[in-house]
Design a protein around this motif. Structure first.
Motif, short mmCIF file in Angstrom:
data_model
loop_
_atom_site.label_atom_id
_atom_site.label_comp_id
_atom_site.label_asym_id
_atom_site.label_seq_id
_atom_site.Cartn_x
_atom_site.Cartn_y
_atom_site.Cartn_z
N VAL A 188 34.10 79.67 39.79
CA VAL A 188 33.84 81.00 40.36
C VAL A 188 33.05 80.86 41.66
O VAL A 188 33.35 81.52 42.67
CB VAL A 188 33.07 81.87 39.35
CG1 VAL A 188 32.68 83.21 39.98
CG2 VAL A 188 33.92 82.11 38.10
N HIS A 189 32.05 80.00 41.65
CA HIS A 189 31.25 79.78 42.85
C HIS A 189 32.11 79.21 43.97
O HIS A 189 32.03 79.66 45.12
CB HIS A 189 30.09 78.83 42.53
CG HIS A 189 29.28 78.44 43.72
ND1 HIS A 189 29.52 77.28 44.43
CD2 HIS A 189 28.24 79.05 44.34
CE1 HIS A 189 28.66 77.19 45.43
NE2 HIS A 189 27.87 78.25 45.39
N ALA A 190 32.93 78.21 43.66
CA ALA A 190 33.78 77.59 44.68
C ALA A 190 34.75 78.60 45.28
O ALA A 190 34.95 78.66 46.50
CB ALA A 190 34.54 76.41 44.08
N ALA A 191 35.35 79.42 44.42
CA ALA A 191 36.32 80.41 44.90
C ALA A 191 35.64 81.48 45.74
O ALA A 191 36.20 81.95 46.75
CB ALA A 191 37.04 81.04 43.71
N THR A 192 34.44 81.89 45.35
CA THR A 192 33.69 82.88 46.13
C THR A 192 33.35 82.33 47.50
O THR A 192 33.52 83.02 48.53
CB THR A 192 32.41 83.29 45.39
OG1 THR A 192 32.74 83.79 44.08
CG2 THR A 192 31.65 84.35 46.15
N ALA A 193 32.87 81.09 47.55
CA ALA A 193 32.54 80.47 48.83
C ALA A 193 33.77 80.31 49.70
O ALA A 193 33.72 80.54 50.92
CB ALA A 193 31.87 79.12 48.58
N ALA A 194 34.90 79.93 49.09
CA ALA A 194 36.13 79.74 49.87
C ALA A 194 36.64 81.06 50.43
O ALA A 194 37.06 81.14 51.59
CB ALA A 194 37.19 79.09 48.98
N LEU A 195 36.60 82.13 49.63
CA LEU A 195 37.07 83.42 50.10
C LEU A 195 36.20 83.92 51.26
O LEU A 195 36.71 84.44 52.27
CB LEU A 195 37.06 84.44 48.96
CG LEU A 195 37.53 85.86 49.32
CD1 LEU A 195 38.95 85.85 49.86
CD2 LEU A 195 37.40 86.78 48.12
N ALA A 196 34.89 83.77 51.14
CA ALA A 196 34.00 84.18 52.22
C ALA A 196 34.28 83.39 53.49
O ALA A 196 34.22 83.94 54.60
CB ALA A 196 32.55 84.01 51.79
N ALA A 197 34.60 82.11 53.33
CA ALA A 197 34.86 81.27 54.50
C ALA A 197 36.14 81.68 55.22
O ALA A 197 36.17 81.78 56.45
CB ALA A 197 34.93 79.80 54.08
N VAL A 198 37.22 81.92 54.47
CA VAL A 198 38.49 82.24 55.13
C VAL A 198 38.48 83.66 55.72
O VAL A 198 39.24 83.95 56.65
CB VAL A 198 39.69 82.08 54.17
CG1 VAL A 198 39.79 80.66 53.66
CG2 VAL A 198 39.63 83.07 53.02
N ALA A 199 37.63 84.52 55.20
CA ALA A 199 37.54 85.88 55.76
C ALA A 199 37.08 85.85 57.20
O ALA A 199 37.38 86.76 57.98
CB ALA A 199 36.60 86.74 54.92
N ALA A 200 36.37 84.79 57.58
CA ALA A 200 35.90 84.67 58.96
C ALA A 200 37.00 84.18 59.90
O ALA A 200 36.81 84.17 61.11
CB ALA A 200 34.71 83.71 59.02
N ALA A 201 38.15 83.79 59.35
CA ALA A 201 39.25 83.27 60.16
C ALA A 201 40.44 84.22 60.11
O ALA A 201 41.58 83.81 59.94
CB ALA A 201 39.66 81.88 59.66
N ASP A 202 40.17 85.51 60.28
CA ASP A 202 41.17 86.56 60.10
C ASP A 202 42.46 86.28 60.85
O ASP A 202 43.55 86.41 60.30
CB ASP A 202 40.57 87.89 60.57
CG ASP A 202 41.53 89.05 60.43
OD1 ASP A 202 42.45 89.15 61.25
OD2 ASP A 202 41.35 89.85 59.50
N SER A 203 42.39 85.86 62.10
CA SER A 203 43.59 85.73 62.92
C SER A 203 44.50 84.60 62.46
O SER A 203 45.67 84.55 62.84
CB SER A 203 43.19 85.50 64.39
OG SER A 203 42.43 84.30 64.51
N ARG A 204 43.98 83.71 61.63
CA ARG A 204 44.76 82.55 61.19
C ARG A 204 45.42 82.77 59.84
O ARG A 204 46.10 81.89 59.33
CB ARG A 204 43.85 81.32 61.11
CG ARG A 204 43.33 80.86 62.47
CD ARG A 204 42.08 80.00 62.34
NE ARG A 204 42.22 78.95 61.34
CZ ARG A 204 41.17 78.25 60.88
NH1 ARG A 204 39.96 78.52 61.31
NH2 ARG A 204 41.35 77.30 59.99
N LEU A 205 45.21 83.92 59.21
CA LEU A 205 45.68 84.12 57.85
C LEU A 205 47.08 84.73 57.84
O LEU A 205 47.32 85.76 58.45
CB LEU A 205 44.72 85.03 57.08
CG LEU A 205 43.30 84.49 56.86
CD1 LEU A 205 42.45 85.53 56.16
CD2 LEU A 205 43.34 83.21 56.04
#
Length: 430
Positions: free
Chosen positions: A237-254
């Protein structure tokens, strides 16, 4: 994304804080939501009409959280990339009539939740935490995070054969003590009202469970191991939360909509309104499609292109019981995340799923290992097959290899959680 530095102490320190702050599923989702709020996510109510705007959103229901990030320009049929996990762990949970005792000992009546290693709960200082329901319909989290209860083991002088095989009766031998004197009805809940600053008589319902109050800690000569509670499955759960927060900062690449789905009740079958076998995930994903102006056809297209990583802990090869493992598959602590395979669909991984996970690990510069059970041992299962069957979503089972699974205190390599998170970031980025 650049290759990760092995053993990121900051990430592991944060995992330790997350474990300590999350003694119950209710606390775990509150901790995850707090981290997501700092990353710009906002809670949406299931009873409200949803808007099709971009950005990070999440839904809380009991001990479950579904969070997702809609990138700018996402179409109604844009597929999802989901990391699924669960928030619950085996433990001892308080019964509806909790006040009991005998022979001058005040005790708390508990029920066994899931499949714990019962001996790991003996002679351990326990706190009490959970959710209190009040007369006005509101709920309040409570956490007595200090030595409050203890399940005392019988002295060896009274059971000379104990070291030849410990036999515990789940009803008689696991009721913790918490004081001296005679049991008094209402005593425990009155105590928790006082601890929580709630007026007397306002608590009318409760979901309470015990937890070890020993802090997570580094272990070993070089601090290369991590010991702590509830790694199965709050590590994921912690890993997934950290990963989701990280990719949210890369909006244009998603090119996908990244999703965190952390469910309750995996340890007893997932059949609840907050479990993976319930309607929560499907409802949230569908509403996200429809809020962006999508049709049922868009929903079908989105689901057809969706992939889920079912992220749960698995078994590292045990140095004292290597014969219990498959002779050719020995996942090692510190060797990176594991890909979990079972041809009888106890895990959802197939060859195409392996390719998806391998690509994510290669992108992240993370090594991975394969896990399969010894043919002579029954295989556990996860939310993976449930997610695949219920939603028609391609699903892959992965995780971190640990020892002492379902113990009150589990053990992993201190750098594996960071490696897992990097792989999840690469997966969610697509």
């Amino acid at each position: 994304m650049s290759a990760p530095t092995r053993f990121d102490r900051g990430h592991t320190d944060d995992l330790m804080s997350f474990l300590a702050a999350s003694p119950t599923p209710y606390h775990a989702v509150a901790s995850a939501a707090e981290r997501l709020e700092k990353a710009g996510f906002r809670q949406v109510a299931e009873t409200d009409a949803w808007e099709g705007t971009s950005g990070g959103k999440y839904v809380l229901r009991g001990g479950a959280i579904i969070a997702w990030y809609v990138p700018k320009g996402a179409e109604p049929h844009t597929p999802f990339r989901i990391v699924g996990a669960h928030t619950d762990s085996p433990n001892l949970r308080v019964k509806p009539l909790p006040d009991t005792g005998a022979h001058g000992w005040r005790q708390v009546a508990v029920e066994i939740y899931g499949g714990p290693l019962l001996n790991s709960w003996l002679d351990r200082d326990l706190g009490l935490a959970g959710r209190l329901s009040l007369r006005d319909g509101s709920t309040r989290l409570v956490n007595v995070d200090r030595p409050l209860l203890r399940v005392p083991q019988l002295a060896i002088h009274l059971d000379r054969s104990v070291n030849d095989g410990l036999k515990l009766d789940k009803q008689r031998h696991l009721q913790p003590v918490w004081g001296l004197g005679d049991a008094r009805e209402g005593d425990l809940i009155s105590f928790l009202e006082e601890e929580s600053g709630i007026p007397a008589g306002q608590v009318t319902g409760w979901d309470l469970m015990t937890h070890s109050v020993e802090r997570p800690a580094y272990l070993g000569r070089d601090n290369e191991l991590l010991a702590g509670p509830r790694m199965d499955n709050l590590l994921s759960v912690h890993a997934a939360t950290a990963a989701l927060a990280a990719v949210a900062a890369a909006d244009s690449r998603l090119s996908y909509i990244p999703v965190l789905a952390a469910f309750d009740h995996e340890e007893n079958g997932s059949q609840s309104d907050t479990g993976a076998d319930g309607p929560l995930l499907g409802g949230v994903l569908e509403r996200s499609v429809f809020a962006r102006g999508g049709s049922y056809e868009d929903r079908a297209r989105a689901f057809a292109g969706t992939i889920c990583l079912s992220c749960d802990t698995g078994h590292a090869v045990h140095p004292n019981y290597a014969e219990r493992h498959d002779p050719t598959h020995h996942p090692r602590a510190g060797g990176g995340p594991i890909l979990k395979v079972n041809v009888n669909n106890r895990y959802a991984t197939d060859g195409s799923g392996r390719s998806v996970f391998a690509a994510a690990c290669e992108k992240a510069g993370v090594p991975f290992q394969s896990f399969v059970s010894n043919n002579s041992m029954p295989c556990g299962t996860t939310i993976g097959p449930i997610t695949a069957a219920r939603h028609g979503i391609r699903t892959v089972d992965i995780g971190v290899a640990i020892l002492s699974m379902h113990s009150a205190r589990e053990l992993c390599a201190a750098d594996d959680p960071f490696l897992l998170t990097n792989a999840l970031v690469a997966f969610l980025e697509g």
